[in-house]
Design a protein around this motif. Structure first.
Motif, PDB file in Angstrom:
ATOM      1  N   LEU A   1       0.836  -1.198   0.000  1.00 35.24           N
ATOM      2  CA  LEU A   1       0.000   0.000   0.000  1.00 35.24           C
ATOM      3  C   LEU A   1       0.872   1.249   0.000  1.00 35.24           C
ATOM      4  O   LEU A   1       1.971   1.269   0.579  1.00 35.24           O
ATOM      5  CB  LEU A   1      -0.911   0.041   1.231  1.00 35.24           C
TER       6      LEU A   1
ATOM      7  N   GLU B   1      -4.029   4.694   0.232  1.00 33.97           N
ATOM      8  CA  GLU B   1      -4.648   3.489  -0.322  1.00 33.97           C
ATOM      9  C   GLU B   1      -5.189   2.609   0.801  1.00 33.97           C
ATOM     10  O   GLU B   1      -4.771   2.711   1.964  1.00 33.97           O
ATOM     11  CB  GLU B   1      -3.645   2.707  -1.169  1.00 33.97           C
ATOM     12  N   SER B   2      -6.104   1.723   0.454  1.00 33.14           N
ATOM     13  CA  SER B   2      -6.726   0.869   1.467  1.00 33.14           C
ATOM     14  C   SER B   2      -6.904  -0.541   0.935  1.00 33.14           C
ATOM     15  O   SER B   2      -6.811  -0.797  -0.270  1.00 33.14           O
ATOM     16  CB  SER B   2      -8.080   1.453   1.898  1.00 33.14           C
ATOM     17  N   ALA B   3      -7.177  -1.459   1.866  1.00 37.99           N
ATOM     18  CA  ALA B   3      -7.437  -2.860   1.532  1.00 37.99           C
ATOM     19  C   ALA B   3      -8.551  -3.357   2.434  1.00 37.99           C
ATOM     20  O   ALA B   3      -8.716  -2.890   3.578  1.00 37.99           O
ATOM     21  CB  ALA B   3      -6.182  -3.695   1.712  1.00 37.99           C
TER      22      ALA B   3
ATOM     23  N   ARG C   1      -6.875   1.372   5.951  1.00 38.54           N
ATOM     24  CA  ARG C   1      -6.356   2.447   5.102  1.00 38.54           C
ATOM     25  C   ARG C   1      -5.044   2.956   5.666  1.00 38.54           C
ATOM     26  O   ARG C   1      -4.951   3.311   6.849  1.00 38.54           O
ATOM     27  CB  ARG C   1      -7.364   3.597   5.013  1.00 38.54           C
TER      28      ARG C   1
ATOM     29  N   ARG D   1       5.703   2.952  -1.508  1.00 34.45           N
ATOM     30  CA  ARG D   1       4.819   1.816  -1.195  1.00 34.45           C
ATOM     31  C   ARG D   1       5.507   0.927  -0.161  1.00 34.45           C
ATOM     32  O   ARG D   1       6.714   0.690  -0.222  1.00 34.45           O
ATOM     33  CB  ARG D   1       4.489   1.004  -2.450  1.00 34.45           C
TER      34      ARG D   1
END
Length: 642
Positions: free
Chosen positions: A514, A518-520, A528, A599
């Protein structure tokens, strides 16, 4: 000169341990009151000198005396004071000194709190403990001197292993060693009874509280170690079946079997030979764990030493202790017979079955732990026995054991008398199974037979453990401490089973990359990555910290702050997980590597019911403590053997 005084104190402690052994065993053999009294005084003297040596080493750490090689190898001038103190047992030599202190402390406790024991029997117990102390003090003085000087003195130390700079792991070794060494007391009682040649219920009565005390310390030590591994190592697991972890589990299983076998011996005078053999086995496995950790035969995050000379010394000591005890057992065991009988549905039968299943589990773990080492030693190749083997072979005896535990608590001595209780237990089993099916289907979805069975057995044991005290309360009968402790410990076992089943069956893990913003998604939660902050300073480290916002259905749930720490003394970066703990689940985030391009890798985990594992273990330990203080163990009584 303080380190030299500490070394001299260890030499004097060795001489007093020798006096404790000779005067204790010799005085008992000759019924010489003066020798036996002098042996008890030697116990106190040995404890004082080992304590003096321990304090001398602690002072060297607090003062950052880097002219002591052990201090230079395990401390640093920037190490916080708390960890400088815990660093005393953070390496091989200091942990061995802590072991010797625990052994001297247990010996002193036996000398003080066993005043109502028959004098010759107590002297034999203290004499055997003296022999064990001689072995460990000799080992320390000949191969593992914690006071060895470093010439010239180091400008600064190499620091304590960053993995050990944690409160839980600072407390983990003392509790673990109190458990390991505590089984030496049960071992000494067994050897004293074999030397006396007479065994009866009184012997078991006096051995059981000491065994319970050792068992609860070992339970707490294992629990702390499991908890530490979960949040500190970054992998999110609670047990990895590491050989050194197995080395602590095996004596725990033997100790659990011993506690239950002692109950039968105390109540009915049965299982005498089996109880003695378990007492020898529990301590022998503790020594085996010492060999595995300190011999260099294993590579593990838990292992201390890689010196083969130390391994040979411990192996010789282990062979002497086990060989001597088993020889004594073989000499006396044929004379131990009991004419008492019991029915198949009696409590004795259930305890016997449970003992057999515990020993089967122990043997399978021992086989998986040692078999690769034997193959390697014989140059027959290298194999790895990992979690898939242990999880299967441990599960096979544990499932019937849990079923029998729920029934055995309600069986009567000698005659089962399960007719009335049996109907209630059948209803209880049906309700537990139905509740497990509903939980699996409604909360996690689908049909999972093994998960359903595990949850049902956990609920079954917990509910069954509550029946006896509830019946007593309804009848307004007295609740003995032993009964409360038994119920609480078994309830804890059920809760631990419930937690293990939940987390192993329904955990969800995801490794993801990430960038900030960004999130998952994981298990209905959104993770996030808000951002990262570098240069976060701790007492002796600098960290990169991530901020992870967790939400569910748009509502904020928690903010996790996992870290990557780099310690001033150097070494690889260490992971500190961010965890949001809940009653029903944990949310876990561990920060991985910088992948470039702003990232980062992250490990996200959803851990349902995992807190039940450690809460259940704490309840087991609490139950053991309550049972150990039952008033029948505090009454003045005299043990018969002479």
């Amino acid at each position: 000169m303080i380190p030299e005084l500490g070394h001299f104190a260890l030499v004097l402690a060795l001489l007093l341990a020798l006096a404790q052994a000779l005067l204790g065993l010799g005085g008992a053999a000759r019924s010489h009151a003066g020798w036996m009294q002098a042996g008890r005084m030697a116990v106190a003297g040995q404890f004082l000198f080992v304590l003096l040596a321990f304090l001398a080493l602690a002072q060297a750490f607090v003062a950052s005396d880097f002219s002591v090689a052990y201090v230079a190898g395990n401390s640093n001038s920037q190490l916080p004071l708390f960890y400088r103190i815990s660093a005393v047992w953070g390496g091989h030599e200091g942990s061995l000194l802590l072991w010797a202190l625990c052994l001297a402390g247990w010996s002193l406790a036996v000398a003080i709190f066993s005043g109502s024991l028959e004098e010759t029997f107590r002297s034999r117990v203290l004499g055997v403990l003296g022999l064990v102390s001689i072995g460990f003090l000799l080992f320390m003085l000949t191969t593992s001197n914690p006071f060895e000087r470093l010439m010239p003195a180091a400008a600064d130390g190499r620091d304590l292993n960053p993995l050990l700079q944690d409160v839980a792991l600072a407390l983990h070794p003392p509790l673990l060693y109190l458990g390991y060494v505590g089984f030496a007391v049960a071992f000494a009682f067994a050897c004293a009874a074999l030397l006396a040649g007479r065994l009866d219920a009184a012997w078991a009565k006096w051995t059981r509280p000491w065994t319970l005390a050792a068992w609860l310390c070992l339970t707490l030590g294992i629990t702390l170690g499991s908890w530490w591994a979960y949040y500190e190592l970054g992998w999110g697991g609670w047990w990895f079946w590491d050989p050194v972890e197995n080395a602590s589990l095996m004596p725990w299983l033997a100790g659990t079997a011993l506690i239950h076998s002692l109950a039968v011996t105390e109540k009915r005078g049965l299982f005498l030979s089996w109880t003695l053999l378990l007492a020898v086995t529990a301590f022998s496995l503790s020594l085996l764990g010492t060999f595995l950790v300190r011999s260099g035969v294993l590579v593990s995050v838990h292992a201390f030493a890689t010196d083969p000379a130390r391994g040979l010394f411990i192996l010789g000591f282990l062979t002497t202790v086990i060989g001597g005890a088993l020889t004594l057992y073989a000499w006396r065991a044929p004379r131990m017979k009991s004419a008492a009988g019991f029915e198949l549905t009696s409590r004795e039968s259930f305890l016997l079955f449970n003992n057999a299943l515990l020993v089967v589990a122990l043997a399978l773990i021992l086989l998986g732990t040692l078999y690769p080492l034997f193959l390697d030693a014989l140059e027959l190749g290298k194999i790895s026995v990992g979690p898939p083997y242990f999880e299967v072979v441990f599960l096979v005896p544990m499932l019937p054991l849990l079923l029998l535990v729920g029934i055995g608590m309600h069986a009567g001595w000698k005659r089962g008398q399960l007719a009335t209780a049996g109907r209630r237990l059948l209803w209880l089993a049906a309700v537990a199974l139905a509740a497990a099916i509903v939980l699996v289907a409604a909360i996690w979805g689908g049909i999972r037979p093994l998960a359903t069975l595990g949850l049902a057995l956990g609920l079954w044991v917990m509910a069954s453990a509550l029946l006896v005290p509830l019946d007593r309360l309804r009848a307004r009968a007295r609740l003995p401490a032993a009964l409360v402790g038994m119920s609480l410990a078994h309830f804890g076992l059920g809760l631990t089973t419930f937690g293990i089943t939940g987390v192993e069956s329904f955990r969800i893990e995801r490794d993801i990359a990430l960038a900030p913003g960004e999130s998952a998604e994981l298990a209905g939660y959104e993770f996030r990555l808000v951002g990262l902050r570098s240069g976060v300073r701790g007492p002796n480290y600098v960290a990169t910290e991530a901020e992870v916002a967790v939400s569910s259905a748009g509502r904020p749930v928690a903010t996790l702050r996992p870290q990557k720490r780099v310690y001033h003394s150097g070494g690889n970066p260490m992971t500190e997980a961010g965890i949001d703990a809940g009653v029903a689940r944990d949310l876990f985030a561990a920060l991985g590597e910088d992948l470039g391009g702003n990232r980062w890798s992250l490990r996200l985990q959803y851990k349902p019911l995992i807190r039940g594992i450690w809460l259940g273990a704490l309840l087991m330990a609490l139950g053991g403590a309550i049972a150990a203080f039952d008033r029948r163990y505090r009454r003045a009584a005299t043990v018969a053997p002479r």
